[in-house]
Design a protein around this motif. Structure first.
Motif, PDB file in Angstrom:
ATOM      1  N   ILE A   1       0.849  -1.194   0.000  1.00 25.67           N
ATOM      2  CA  ILE A   1       0.000   0.000   0.000  1.00 25.67           C
ATOM      3  C   ILE A   1       0.883   1.242   0.000  1.00 25.67           C
ATOM      4  CG2 ILE A   1      -1.765   1.257   1.275  1.00 25.67           C
ATOM      5  CD1 ILE A   1      -2.699  -1.392   2.403  1.00 25.67           C
ATOM      6  N   ALA A   2       0.685   2.141  -1.012  1.00 28.68           N
ATOM      7  CA  ALA A   2       1.486   3.368  -1.118  1.00 28.68           C
ATOM      8  C   ALA A   2       1.185   4.300   0.042  1.00 28.68           C
ATOM      9  CB  ALA A   2       1.204   4.069  -2.441  1.00 28.68           C
ATOM     10  N   PRO A   3       2.279   4.977   0.539  1.00 27.94           N
ATOM     11  CA  PRO A   3       2.026   5.913   1.639  1.00 27.94           C
ATOM     12  C   PRO A   3       1.237   7.117   1.126  1.00 27.94           C
ATOM     13  CG  PRO A   3       4.286   6.112   0.870  1.00 27.94           C
ATOM     14  CD  PRO A   3       3.688   4.910   0.185  1.00 27.94           C
ATOM     15  N   PRO A   4       0.574   7.787   1.943  1.00 29.59           N
ATOM     16  CA  PRO A   4      -0.230   8.943   1.504  1.00 29.59           C
ATOM     17  C   PRO A   4       0.671  10.094   1.053  1.00 29.59           C
ATOM     18  CG  PRO A   4      -0.212   8.776   3.895  1.00 29.59           C
ATOM     19  CD  PRO A   4       0.419   7.509   3.374  1.00 29.59           C
ATOM     20  N   LEU A   5       0.238  10.834   0.007  1.00 28.75           N
ATOM     21  CA  LEU A   5       0.997  11.969  -0.499  1.00 28.75           C
ATOM     22  C   LEU A   5       1.070  13.078   0.546  1.00 28.75           C
ATOM     23  CD1 LEU A   5      -0.461  12.216  -4.110  1.00 28.75           C
ATOM     24  CD2 LEU A   5       1.760  11.300  -3.429  1.00 28.75           C
ATOM     25  N   PRO A   6       2.260  13.756   0.594  1.00 29.90           N
ATOM     26  CA  PRO A   6       2.355  14.858   1.563  1.00 29.90           C
ATOM     27  C   PRO A   6       1.400  15.977   1.180  1.00 29.90           C
ATOM     28  CG  PRO A   6       4.225  14.896   0.069  1.00 29.90           C
ATOM     29  CD  PRO A   6       3.479  13.620  -0.194  1.00 29.90           C
TER      30      PRO A   6
END
Length: 551
Positions: free
Chosen positions: A43-48
């Protein structure tokens, strides 16, 4: 018996339960297929969170502030370093005395490159500063402040290894036989002693030249020159005086046209640049502050040769003439000045007719001639000095007839090179290397005499042979001029450049060349102080215009 049967039944049940169950082929196949399938992607980390424009602005502002502070710190360090020269060695009686006459391009270039620890150096000049002459036309119209293009001679000498005596005086006589220089204080305020004599071992003669008037009547009395700083300041005052006189109530149209007609004599770089600067002054400032007079201002350039700027290529000459035509600057070639009067100039036109041209001001920028001290020195060596144009020197810049004790450079010499700042600057740097070689030769000769007078030993004999071999190999290289190109400003934010490019020349002109002209002149200035002052003056004129007040 009953207990034995219970034991057998329990043992049977355990054997039944421990036996492995049969696995079907379908189940095994599904397990194999499942093992070959790729694992699910992580799962990709959330965008800043996206930064706002304000945050980006603050980041750019912080970087610019940091860069400005660092650049300002470096600038401040070098400025303070220039202002704070260190201690110097005192004059050494065992060293030879080197006297330098003049503070122009040749002499200042020599002082910049000279190792003063080899000599006791004395500088004698009627001016205690170096003048950057290529920017004089900019001073004449107020583009630059006069102080921005002068460099005090002591700013150069105080940063040398050994003390240099700087004397503001005019040399009046040079005796090549007795090797002495007589000089006098010609300033307004004088002390009890205003004239004295100093001896030299080597003399560098770099007194420059003065304006050549060709004995034309009225030139010295009625024309402005463009040779010294006071000439540019005088021209600026007279030009503004002509404007204010033309604005006086009741002047006739003919008198207004006469007062506002500016005649520049000389089609070399100085005359061309001055005409361009006057045109810029008119277009950028005078149209705003003298709108009723701006259309009456005329500029005429007079040249006796068939074309202006003879040192440039034909392409650049045509470009300059077309630019002047667009700027409504009249060019009169093959035209000679016969007389300059208070309110007019007498011209001989190409058809030999004589015409009187009314004008308010004449600027003379045509030709140089030797100063009186130069002529007097040459007269003392009549057999060796036969060239009327100036001092005859050999390939090492040694004055003919002086046995290598007098060196001459710059406009006072008669060489195959044009009398330009570029030539004199290279001659000064070359002469600094020559004097360093002569100092090393003197050290070797002194050591050889010492070894010859000492008790002979094996080590001394070996050293003497080594010293004699070095003296035998001693040879001065001749001066070779390396032409770096020619530049000239022609007004309207345009310049021309004739630059050497491999085995040919690169001729270019326009706005880009104007930017190159400015950067080249900035880099040629001798100090960071002058570069900063000139760049600041250019910026001030761009923002606020030139000053039209008259002292």
């Amino acid at each position: 018996m009953m207990q034995l049967s219970r034991t057998r039944s329990a043992l049977g049940r355990s054997l039944v339960t421990s036996r492995p169950r049969p696995v079907s082929a379908k189940f095994l196949l599904s397990r194999r297929l499942a093992s070959t399938e790729p694992e699910s992607a992580p799962i990709a980390p959330p965008l800043p969170p996206r930064r706002s424009r304000w945050q980006r602005f603050l980041q750019v502002l912080g970087g610019a502030t940091l860069f400005t502070a660092a650049s300002g710190g470096v600038f401040w360090y070098y400025a303070q370093k220039d202002r704070s020269p260190g201690s110097q060695l005192p004059h050494d009686p065992s060293k030879k005395t080197l006297v330098v006459l003049g503070s122009g391009w040749g002499a200042t270039s020599l002082l910049n490159s000279l190792d003063t620890e080899n000599y006791n150096v004395i500088v004698i000049s009627p001016k205690n500063y170096f003048l950057f002459t290529p920017l004089l036309p900019s001073v004449a119209v107020g583009t630059l402040n006069p102080r921005s293009i002068i460099q005090p001679t002591r700013y150069v000498t105080r940063h040398k290894g050994r003390q240099v005596a700087v004397i503001e005086a005019s040399a009046t006589e040079v005796d090549p036989v007795a090797k002495t220089v007589k000089f006098a204080d010609t300033s307004e305020i004088q002390g009890l002693v205003s004239s004295t004599t100093v001896s030299y071992d080597y003399l560098v003669f770099g007194v420059g030249a003065e304006v050549q008037t060709f004995n034309i009547p009225g030139v010295r009395e009625n024309a402005c020159f463009m040779k010294e700083l006071e000439d540019a300041e005088k021209m600026q005052r007279r030009f503004l005086d002509c404007l204010e006189s033309a604005a006086f109530p009741g002047q006739s149209t003919e008198e207004v046209n006469r007062l506002l007609h500016m005649v520049v004599v000389g089609g070399g770089p100085t005359g061309i640049e001055l005409s361009g600067e006057i045109h810029d002054f008119l277009e950028e400032d005078l149209r705003s502050w003298y709108p009723e007079l701006a259309n009456n201002i005329r500029i005429t350039l007079v040249e006796a040769l068939p074309s202006v700027l003879p040192m440039f290529s034909k392409k650049l000459i045509d470009y300059t003439e077309s630019t002047f035509k667009e700027a409504k600057i009249d060019i009169l070639t093959k035209t000679m000045v016969k007389e300059i009067r208070e309110k007019s100039v007498i011209l001989q036109m190409p058809d030999k007719s004589i015409v009187e041209v009314p004008c308010g001001m004449v600027v003379w920028a045509a030709g140089n001639k030797g100063r009186k001290i130069t002529q007097d020195l040459m007269a003392k060596l009549p057999e060796a000095q036969t060239n009327r144009r100036g001092i005859a020197v050999d390939e090492h810049l040694q004055m003919a007839g002086t046995n290598g004790t007098i060196f001459a450079l710059g406009d006072c010499t008669a060489t195959s090179y044009a009398p330009t700042a570029q030539v004199a600057s290279q001659q000064g740097a070359y002469l600094a290397r020559i004097l360093a070689q002569l100092a090393r030769r003197d050290v070797l000769e002194a050591r050889a005499r010492e070894l010859k007078g000492a008790v002979e030993t094996a080590e001394g004999k070996t050293e003497l042979e080594s010293v004699e071999k070095q003296l035998a190999r001693f040879k001065l290289r001749p001066f070779q001029y390396s032409h770096q190109g020619s530049l000239a400003y022609i007004g309207s934010d345009k310049a021309i450049a004739d630059l050497p490019f491999f085995n040919s020349n690169l001729a270019t002109g326009g706005v880009a060349t104007f930017l190159f002209w400015r950067s080249a002149y900035l880099s040629t200035l001798f100090s960071m102080r002058n570069r900063t002052l000139v760049a600041t003056d250019w910026l001030k004129v761009k923002l606020f215009g030139r000053d039209v007040s008259r002292e």
